[in-house]
Design a protein around this motif. Structure first.
Motif, PDB file in Angstrom:
ATOM      1  N   ASP A  73       0.840  -1.192   0.000  1.00 16.51           N
ATOM      2  CA  ASP A  73       0.000   0.000   0.000  1.00 16.51           C
ATOM      3  C   ASP A  73       0.879   1.247   0.000  1.00 16.51           C
ATOM      4  O   ASP A  73       1.934   1.271   0.644  1.00 16.51           O
ATOM      5  CB  ASP A  73      -0.916   0.014   1.219  1.00 16.51           C
ATOM      6  CG  ASP A  73      -1.959  -1.089   1.169  1.00 16.51           C
ATOM      7  OD1 ASP A  73      -2.329  -1.497   0.040  1.00 16.51           O
ATOM      8  OD2 ASP A  73      -2.398  -1.542   2.238  1.00 16.51           O
ATOM      9  N   PRO A  74       0.439   2.280  -0.707  1.00 17.72           N
ATOM     10  CA  PRO A  74       1.207   3.540  -0.704  1.00 17.72           C
ATOM     11  C   PRO A  74       1.303   4.119   0.706  1.00 17.72           C
ATOM     12  O   PRO A  74       0.413   3.943   1.521  1.00 17.72           O
ATOM     13  CB  PRO A  74       0.382   4.469  -1.596  1.00 17.72           C
ATOM     14  CG  PRO A  74      -0.537   3.586  -2.359  1.00 17.72           C
ATOM     15  CD  PRO A  74      -0.744   2.357  -1.542  1.00 17.72           C
ATOM     16  N   THR A  75       2.408   4.787   0.969  1.00 16.96           N
ATOM     17  CA  THR A  75       2.597   5.415   2.280  1.00 16.96           C
ATOM     18  C   THR A  75       2.758   6.923   2.111  1.00 16.96           C
ATOM     19  O   THR A  75       3.313   7.384   1.110  1.00 16.96           O
ATOM     20  CB  THR A  75       3.855   4.850   2.981  1.00 16.96           C
ATOM     21  OG1 THR A  75       4.980   5.111   2.147  1.00 16.96           O
ATOM     22  CG2 THR A  75       3.741   3.358   3.229  1.00 16.96           C
ATOM     23  N   PRO A  76       2.290   7.686   3.090  1.00 18.03           N
ATOM     24  CA  PRO A  76       2.391   9.149   2.989  1.00 18.03           C
ATOM     25  C   PRO A  76       3.836   9.633   2.891  1.00 18.03           C
ATOM     26  O   PRO A  76       4.133  10.577   2.159  1.00 18.03           O
ATOM     27  CB  PRO A  76       1.751   9.649   4.282  1.00 18.03           C
ATOM     28  CG  PRO A  76       0.977   8.515   4.826  1.00 18.03           C
ATOM     29  CD  PRO A  76       1.579   7.268   4.280  1.00 18.03           C
ATOM     30  N   GLU A  77       4.770   8.982   3.607  1.00 11.89           N
ATOM     31  CA  GLU A  77       6.153   9.461   3.588  1.00 11.89           C
ATOM     32  C   GLU A  77       6.836   9.226   2.238  1.00 11.89           C
ATOM     33  O   GLU A  77       7.878   9.797   1.976  1.00 11.89           O
ATOM     34  CB  GLU A  77       6.983   8.858   4.728  1.00 11.89           C
ATOM     35  CG  GLU A  77       7.120   7.355   4.713  1.00 11.89           C
ATOM     36  CD  GLU A  77       6.030   6.647   5.504  1.00 11.89           C
ATOM     37  OE1 GLU A  77       6.080   5.409   5.558  1.00 11.89           O
ATOM     38  OE2 GLU A  77       5.147   7.300   6.049  1.00 11.89           O
ATOM     39  N   ARG A  78       6.259   8.398   1.368  1.00 17.68           N
ATOM     40  CA  ARG A  78       6.825   8.183   0.033  1.00 17.68           C
ATOM     41  C   ARG A  78       6.046   8.968  -1.022  1.00 17.68           C
ATOM     42  O   ARG A  78       6.142   8.679  -2.212  1.00 17.68           O
ATOM     43  CB  ARG A  78       6.818   6.698  -0.312  1.00 17.68           C
ATOM     44  CG  ARG A  78       7.845   5.918   0.483  1.00 17.68           C
ATOM     45  CD  ARG A  78       7.891   4.446   0.121  1.00 17.68           C
ATOM     46  NE  ARG A  78       7.864   4.136  -1.289  1.00 17.68           N
ATOM     47  CZ  ARG A  78       8.896   4.142  -2.110  1.00 17.68           C
ATOM     48  NH1 ARG A  78      10.081   4.488  -1.681  1.00 17.68           N
ATOM     49  NH2 ARG A  78       8.754   3.810  -3.373  1.00 17.68           N
ATOM     50  N   GLY A  79       5.249   9.930  -0.581  1.00 20.62           N
ATOM     51  CA  GLY A  79       4.493  10.743  -1.523  1.00 20.62           C
ATOM     52  C   GLY A  79       3.418   9.962  -2.257  1.00 20.62           C
ATOM     53  O   GLY A  79       3.128  10.253  -3.412  1.00 20.62           O
ATOM     54  N   GLY A  80       2.883   8.942  -1.599  1.00 12.70           N
ATOM     55  CA  GLY A  80       1.821   8.150  -2.208  1.00 12.70           C
ATOM     56  C   GLY A  80       2.299   7.016  -3.091  1.00 12.70           C
ATOM     57  O   GLY A  80       1.500   6.289  -3.664  1.00 12.70           O
ATOM     58  N   ARG A  81       3.610   6.851  -3.217  1.00  6.51           N
ATOM     59  CA  ARG A  81       4.143   5.740  -4.030  1.00  6.51           C
ATOM     60  C   ARG A  81       4.242   4.487  -3.185  1.00  6.51           C
ATOM     61  O   ARG A  81       4.553   4.546  -1.999  1.00  6.51           O
ATOM     62  CB  ARG A  81       5.518   6.108  -4.589  1.00  6.51           C
ATOM     63  CG  ARG A  81       5.465   7.248  -5.588  1.00  6.51           C
ATOM     64  CD  ARG A  81       6.796   7.548  -6.232  1.00  6.51           C
ATOM     65  NE  ARG A  81       7.880   6.726  -5.741  1.00  6.51           N
ATOM     66  CZ  ARG A  81       9.121   7.130  -5.598  1.00  6.51           C
ATOM     67  NH1 ARG A  81       9.451   8.358  -5.887  1.00  6.51           N
ATOM     68  NH2 ARG A  81      10.061   6.317  -5.171  1.00  6.51           N
ATOM     69  N   SER A  82       4.010   3.354  -3.803  1.00 11.15           N
ATOM     70  CA  SER A  82       4.106   2.098  -3.068  1.00 11.15           C
ATOM     71  C   SER A  82       5.436   1.406  -3.371  1.00 11.15           C
ATOM     72  O   SER A  82       6.032   1.617  -4.417  1.00 11.15           O
ATOM     73  CB  SER A  82       2.940   1.180  -3.421  1.00 11.15           C
ATOM     74  OG  SER A  82       2.916   0.917  -4.800  1.00 11.15           O
TER      75      SER A  82
END
Length: 113
Positions: A73-82
């Motif tokens: 699942d995408p994470t906020p700390e990666r700017g929405g990238r999974s």
């Protein structure tokens, strides 16, 4: 040796970098995604690895059926990238074991000095 057995053997053959990548994925287990795989190789093999070389090898190993991958699942700390995670599948374990056995046979009795 017939053509068919040569073809089968070449499909099972692992290059040096393919072996290193598979071993890094095995070592990292559930934490096997791009950045840690690259760091593991650079640390243990003392070898610089480009992102392109790593991902082309991971893709090739997946096509061979030695690895599988999935996106978390995408994470906020990666700017929405999974993150794309990798796992070594049973054929990959078998290919690693065959490569190790072959090198063990080749090294048996060899003295370099």
């Amino acid at each position: 040796m017939t053509y068919n057995s040569e073809l089968i053997m070449s499909e099972q053959y692992l290059g040096e970098f393919e072996q290193i990548v598979l071993l890094a994925v095995v070592r990292l287990a559930e934490n096997a995604y791009g950045v840690p795989i690259r760091h593991e190789i650079e640390k243990r093999a003392d070898r610089r690895v480009t992102v392109g070389a790593l991902y082309s090898t991971l893709d090739r190993l997946e096509v061979k059926g030695y690895l599988s991958s999935w996106f978390a699942d995408p994470t906020p700390e990666r700017g929405g990238r999974s993150r794309r995670y990798f796992r070594v599948e049973p054929p990959g374990i078998e290919a690693l074991a065959l490569a190790k056995e072959m090198f063990d046979r080749m090294w048996k009795g060899v003295r370099l000095a």
